[in-house]
Design an enzyme around this catalytic site. Structure first.
Site, PDB file in Angstrom:
ATOM      1  NE  ARG A 107      -6.768   0.133  -0.112  1.00 47.60           N
ATOM      2  CZ  ARG A 107      -7.308  -0.201   1.021  1.00 47.60           C
ATOM      3  NH1 ARG A 107      -6.594  -0.711   1.977  1.00 47.60           N
ATOM      4  NH2 ARG A 107      -8.587  -0.021   1.205  1.00 47.60           N
ATOM      5  CD  GLU A 139     -10.720  -2.159   2.827  1.00 45.23           C
ATOM      6  OE1 GLU A 139     -10.559  -1.948   4.045  1.00 45.23           O
ATOM      7  OE2 GLU A 139     -10.848  -1.258   2.000  1.00 45.23           O
ATOM      8  CG  HIS A 157     -14.787   2.293   1.436  1.00 45.38           C
ATOM      9  ND1 HIS A 157     -15.698   3.116   2.040  1.00 45.38           N
ATOM     10  CD2 HIS A 157     -13.568   2.651   1.884  1.00 45.38           C
ATOM     11  CE1 HIS A 157     -15.059   3.966   2.839  1.00 45.38           C
ATOM     12  NE2 HIS A 157     -13.747   3.698   2.748  1.00 45.38           N
ATOM     13  CG  ASN A 177      -2.065   0.848   1.150  1.00 42.76           C
ATOM     14  OD1 ASN A 177      -2.102   1.728   0.293  1.00 42.76           O
ATOM     15  ND2 ASN A 177      -3.036   0.642   2.016  1.00 42.76           N
ATOM     16  NE  ARG A 184     -12.678  11.548   2.160  1.00 39.54           N
ATOM     17  CZ  ARG A 184     -12.425  10.244   2.299  1.00 39.54           C
ATOM     18  NH1 ARG A 184     -13.396   9.405   2.633  1.00 39.54           N
ATOM     19  NH2 ARG A 184     -11.209   9.782   2.082  1.00 39.54           N
TER      20      ARG A 184
END
Ligand code: AMP
Length: 410
Positions: free
Chosen positions: A90, A387, A179, A9, A238
């Protein structure tokens, strides 16, 4: 024979990695190289119940990869680089190119580069991660796992914005959703739990970033995040969906540029914008001690979750197998889950199993399970997302296929 696979990542100045033995799926080490390109760069390695921290000047991602490999060899976690049979990355944005994970070749890399304008914060680091791996380990298959891929099955009327059509055709303006790796993991897990591939679900991935997906017959038909992860639910930092006219208005009122406002909407809005905290545990503590803004922020977040669950329930014609709660808040915020389920119970025919709900969180003996009673018309379940497992699974399968077909990567 056991083989080793790396999961990467990469950020703009960091490189996170984990090394797994497959097919056993055992993680043997994970690590993080930080502040790449700065003169105070450092890295952490965690393996065999120990944590090792080292300071070392690391000028770029290629050096970070070399240091990582040196360390893996020096601690005898690999005999040599040839032990690594595949590398999974990713990647934030697959645009309309990818509805599944793919082996990275020149075309894939060039497509990922062309999508940098849609993922300007993430793609440069991810591309540096791919290119530096390619430089150091040129013969090892590399796989890209996209956060948008699972949502590519949305019907056009759900992914279009009502803006001039050429914004879509010429500039790629549409809903992509994010996601996706988590929503896909949960869908597959639920298909196996309920033994039904044609499953209908509403998946609530509620963490510091949050999105809800609507799954019909095992496929995503709608999701709350949009062109970017800013859209949809109120999140930790957010704003989620707002009236876009606010941008011009506040730009004039406060003399701020579009870039400054976009940054505020991403980093200083949502829960932190309302109540000054984005960690949900802190907010709950403040709210319990009478802090009005913390109470308001939680109330607003709950309403935004309920609004989308209701919309998707309607979109599925009431034909819903289960609501799933996952990610940091979804897996652990017992009171929030209780309130959400109680608000939905009359309309959706949910009977909350209070005891089950109280006993499921990361800190309890149960980390997953149904929180609705067996007689409940709609089932509600808590399921930890994974994930990393999805990235590992795709990396393993695609790397093996490549080897079996004896295809050269370039
Ligand atoms: P994630 O982004 O999935 O790691 O989720 C992070 C969010 O989960 C943060 O807002 C945490 O405060 C929240 N979280 C973690 N544990 C708990 C808990 N026990 N109760 C409430 N929220 C939690």
């Amino acid at each position: 024979m056991s083989e080793k696979y790396l999961i990467i990542n990469a950020g703009s100045s960091s490189l996170k990695f984990s090394l797994y033995v497959m097919p056993e799926q055992v993680e043997i080490i994970n690590g993080l190289v930080e502040k790449i390109g700065n003169n105070d760069s450092c890295y952490t390695l965690k393996f065999n119940n120990q944590k090792i921290e080292k300071d070392r000047i690391i000028n770029n991602h290629t050096e970070a990869v070399k240091v990582m490999l040196e360390e893996l060899i020096s601690y005898n976690l690999i005999d040599g680089v040839e032990d690594i049979k595949g590398i999974g990355h990713r990647v934030l944005h697959g645009g309309e190119f990818y509805s599944n994970s793919v082996i990275i070749d020149d075309d894939v890399l060039s497509n990922i580069k062309s999508l940098t304008k849609l993922g300007p914060l993430h793609h440069p680091g991810e591309i540096a991660g791919i290119e530096s791996m390619n430089e150091v380990l040129p013969t090892v298959p590399q796989v890209a796992v996209f956060d948008t891929a699972f949502h590519q099955t949305m019907p056009i009327e759900n992914y279009m914005y009502a803006v001039p059509y050429d914004w879509y055709e010429e500039n790629g303006v549409r809903k992509y959703g994010f996601h996706g790796t988590s929503h896909k993991y949960i869908t597959e897990k639920m298909q196996s739990i309920l033994n039904n591939d044609e499953i209908n679900l509403i998946i609530c991935h509620i963490g510091s970033g949050a999105s809800i997906s609507c799954i019909q017959n095992g496929k995503c038909i709608d999701t709350t995040m949009g062109l970017t992860p800013l859209d949809g639910l109120i999140m930790g930092t957010r704003s989620g969906t707002i009236d876009s006219s606010i941008i011009e208005y506040i730009s004039k009122e406060k003399n701020l540029s579009i870039e400054q406002i976009t940054s505020i909407l991403n980093k200083n809005s949502g829960l932190i914008g309302i109540a000054g905290k984005n960690d949900f545990r802190d907010l709950e503590n403040l709210a319990n001690n009478g802090d009005r803004k913390a109470q308001l922020a939680i109330q607003m977040m709950k309403k935004s979750i309920i609004k989308y669950i209701a919309q998707y329930y309607f979109e599925l014609g009431g034909n819903l197998d289960a609501i799933v709660f996952t990610a940091g808040i979804g897996e652990n915020a017992i009171n929030l889950r209780e309130d959400l389920v109680k608000s939905l119970s009359n309309i959706m025919g949910i009977e909350l199993d209070q005891e089950a709900n109280n006993n499921i969180s990361r800190y309890n003996s149960n980390q997953s399970g149904f929180i609705s009673k067996p007689e409940s018309k709609t089932k509600v379940i808590v399921l930890p997302t994974n994930e990393e497992y999805m990235i590992l699974k795709d990396t393993y399968n695609l790397s093996k296929q490549l080897k079996e077909k004896n295809i050269k990567r370039y």
